[in-house]
Design a protein around this motif. Sequence first.
Motif, PDB file in Angstrom:
ATOM      1  N   LEU A   1       0.819  -1.204   0.000  1.00  0.00           N
ATOM      2  CA  LEU A   1       0.000   0.000   0.000  1.00  0.00           C
ATOM      3  C   LEU A   1       0.858   1.261   0.000  1.00  0.00           C
ATOM      4  N   ASN A   2       0.633   2.112  -0.995  1.00  0.00           N
ATOM      5  CA  ASN A   2       1.322   3.395  -1.091  1.00  0.00           C
ATOM      6  C   ASN A   2       0.365   4.437  -1.655  1.00  0.00           C
ATOM      7  N   PRO A   3      -0.594   4.892  -0.853  1.00  0.00           N
ATOM      8  CA  PRO A   3      -1.555   5.876  -1.348  1.00  0.00           C
ATOM      9  C   PRO A   3      -0.886   7.226  -1.598  1.00  0.00           C
ATOM     10  N   TRP A   4      -1.571   8.059  -2.387  1.00  0.00           N
ATOM     11  CA  TRP A   4      -0.997   9.322  -2.821  1.00  0.00           C
ATOM     12  C   TRP A   4      -0.572  10.203  -1.648  1.00  0.00           C
ATOM     13  N   GLY A   5      -1.405  10.352  -0.645  1.00  0.00           N
ATOM     14  CA  GLY A   5      -1.066  11.213   0.481  1.00  0.00           C
ATOM     15  C   GLY A   5       0.184  10.770   1.205  1.00  0.00           C
ATOM     16  N   PHE A   6       0.368   9.474   1.354  1.00  0.00           N
ATOM     17  CA  PHE A   6       1.579   8.941   1.988  1.00  0.00           C
ATOM     18  C   PHE A   6       2.807   9.272   1.155  1.00  0.00           C
ATOM     19  N   MET A   7       2.705   9.092  -0.161  1.00  0.00           N
ATOM     20  CA  MET A   7       3.831   9.386  -1.046  1.00  0.00           C
ATOM     21  C   MET A   7       4.250  10.849  -0.935  1.00  0.00           C
ATOM     22  N   VAL A   8       3.273  11.747  -0.928  1.00  0.00           N
ATOM     23  CA  VAL A   8       3.580  13.175  -0.838  1.00  0.00           C
ATOM     24  C   VAL A   8       4.203  13.503   0.518  1.00  0.00           C
ATOM     25  N   ASP A   9       3.656  12.955   1.594  1.00  0.00           N
ATOM     26  CA  ASP A   9       4.210  13.204   2.931  1.00  0.00           C
ATOM     27  C   ASP A   9       5.662  12.742   3.014  1.00  0.00           C
ATOM     28  N   LEU A  10       5.927  11.539   2.514  1.00  0.00           N
ATOM     29  CA  LEU A  10       7.281  10.994   2.565  1.00  0.00           C
ATOM     30  C   LEU A  10       8.236  11.841   1.725  1.00  0.00           C
ATOM     31  N   TYR A  11       7.793  12.228   0.544  1.00  0.00           N
ATOM     32  CA  TYR A  11       8.633  13.029  -0.353  1.00  0.00           C
ATOM     33  C   TYR A  11       8.990  14.361   0.311  1.00  0.00           C
ATOM     34  N   ARG A  12       8.005  15.029   0.883  1.00  0.00           N
ATOM     35  CA  ARG A  12       8.261  16.338   1.484  1.00  0.00           C
ATOM     36  C   ARG A  12       9.149  16.221   2.724  1.00  0.00           C
ATOM     37  N   GLN A  13       8.968  15.159   3.482  1.00  0.00           N
ATOM     38  CA  GLN A  13       9.862  14.937   4.628  1.00  0.00           C
ATOM     39  C   GLN A  13      11.295  14.720   4.162  1.00  0.00           C
ATOM     40  N   ALA A  14      11.457  13.955   3.085  1.00  0.00           N
ATOM     41  CA  ALA A  14      12.796  13.706   2.546  1.00  0.00           C
ATOM     42  C   ALA A  14      13.438  15.018   2.072  1.00  0.00           C
ATOM     43  N   GLN A  15      12.668  15.857   1.420  1.00  0.00           N
ATOM     44  CA  GLN A  15      13.198  17.150   0.988  1.00  0.00           C
ATOM     45  C   GLN A  15      13.647  17.976   2.183  1.00  0.00           C
ATOM     46  N   GLU A  16      12.818  18.036   3.219  1.00  0.00           N
ATOM     47  CA  GLU A  16      13.130  18.842   4.406  1.00  0.00           C
ATOM     48  C   GLU A  16      14.381  18.334   5.121  1.00  0.00           C
ATOM     49  N   ARG A  17      14.569  17.017   5.131  1.00  0.00           N
ATOM     50  CA  ARG A  17      15.691  16.426   5.870  1.00  0.00           C
ATOM     51  C   ARG A  17      16.919  16.196   4.990  1.00  0.00           C
ATOM     52  N   GLN A  18      16.830  16.610   3.734  1.00  0.00           N
ATOM     53  CA  GLN A  18      17.936  16.479   2.782  1.00  0.00           C
ATOM     54  C   GLN A  18      18.343  15.016   2.587  1.00  0.00           C
ATOM     55  N   VAL A  19      17.337  14.159   2.551  1.00  0.00           N
ATOM     56  CA  VAL A  19      17.519  12.736   2.243  1.00  0.00           C
ATOM     57  C   VAL A  19      17.109  12.518   0.789  1.00  0.00           C
ATOM     58  N   VAL A  20      17.951  11.843   0.040  1.00  0.00           N
ATOM     59  CA  VAL A  20      17.683  11.647  -1.389  1.00  0.00           C
ATOM     60  C   VAL A  20      16.821  10.397  -1.583  1.00  0.00           C
ATOM     61  N   PRO A  21      15.635  10.542  -2.167  1.00  0.00           N
ATOM     62  CA  PRO A  21      14.804   9.358  -2.387  1.00  0.00           C
ATOM     63  C   PRO A  21      15.222   8.590  -3.635  1.00  0.00           C
ATOM     64  N   GLU A  22      15.044   7.294  -3.578  1.00  0.00           N
ATOM     65  CA  GLU A  22      15.083   6.463  -4.784  1.00  0.00           C
ATOM     66  C   GLU A  22      13.637   6.080  -5.073  1.00  0.00           C
ATOM     67  N   PHE A  23      13.132   6.491  -6.209  1.00  0.00           N
ATOM     68  CA  PHE A  23      11.742   6.242  -6.559  1.00  0.00           C
ATOM     69  C   PHE A  23      11.617   4.823  -7.114  1.00  0.00           C
ATOM     70  N   GLU A  24      10.909   3.966  -6.388  1.00  0.00           N
ATOM     71  CA  GLU A  24      10.753   2.580  -6.806  1.00  0.00           C
ATOM     72  C   GLU A  24       9.491   2.441  -7.656  1.00  0.00           C
ATOM     73  N   LEU A  25       9.657   1.825  -8.810  1.00  0.00           N
ATOM     74  CA  LEU A  25       8.585   1.691  -9.787  1.00  0.00           C
ATOM     75  C   LEU A  25       8.312   0.210 -10.038  1.00  0.00           C
ATOM     76  N   PHE A  26       7.159  -0.256  -9.569  1.00  0.00           N
ATOM     77  CA  PHE A  26       6.761  -1.654  -9.732  1.00  0.00           C
ATOM     78  C   PHE A  26       5.821  -1.848 -10.913  1.00  0.00           C
TER      79      PHE A  26
END
Length: 284
Positions: A125-150
Amino acid sequence: MSPARTAASTLITVAPTGAESAKADVPALPTTPEELVETAIACEQAGAALIHIHVRDREHQPTLEAAFLEEAVVGVREATDLIVQLSTGGAITDPLEKRLTVLDANPDSCSLTCGTTNFGDGVFLNPWGFMVDLYRQAQERQVVPEFELFELGHVHALRRLIDECGLPYGGKVHVDFVTGVPGAMPGTPQALLAGVAMLPPEVTSWSATGIGRAHLPIVAAALSAGGHLRVGMEDNLMYAKGRPVAHNRELVARAAEIATVMQRPPMTTAQARETLAIRDRRTR
């Protein structure tokens, strides 16, 4: 041509453990802190530049408890120069709010799966709101995301994420196609290349993972198309027919050998940090 298709060297990621296989069934799986660090050292020596970590507790069960996550990050960071990436997927049964706490462990990078997908007999489960929350947290904390595409639909979701949230910290966009999961995108060169053709122009690098028997075909297809590689016992427990993987370094070493033959030798950790725009959190 874009930088995502002209790489002269290969980023090799090792995913050594995962959350699906049981230690009792796969004794070689690195599930203790000591085994994880030993694996990280060996895989760095074999050619890996990034480690994708799922953490286990003292009973070898998947966990997202802060103490275990921090122990893994600190242990690998002190022992190696690998980019430390924590999974925010955990096990598919982990609650969304718990998965958002992974960034508290101060990793260099985190996974960010771009949508819900069938995952064997379960649902990841990866609903849209969760994805946005995680992305914005990563930006704020200067953590680089790897976008996983299934799924191919996840490529479209990545486009939507970039449009809504902007670029990641550092400005680089790195994605990993996870292929061959039962119920998701098949582990075939045709499916992989269809996804690559759909990538937004902001993508600066991409890698690919082949689950199980898809492992080697996806390695070959990714290298041929200018992509990078993720290998490891999270995704593949067999080295060859009738021959189980004895250690993650075997998979890394084989990937490094194939990449070198293809005249795209493994990246150093320094090259990988530059490629992904990783903030240096090391203190030594």
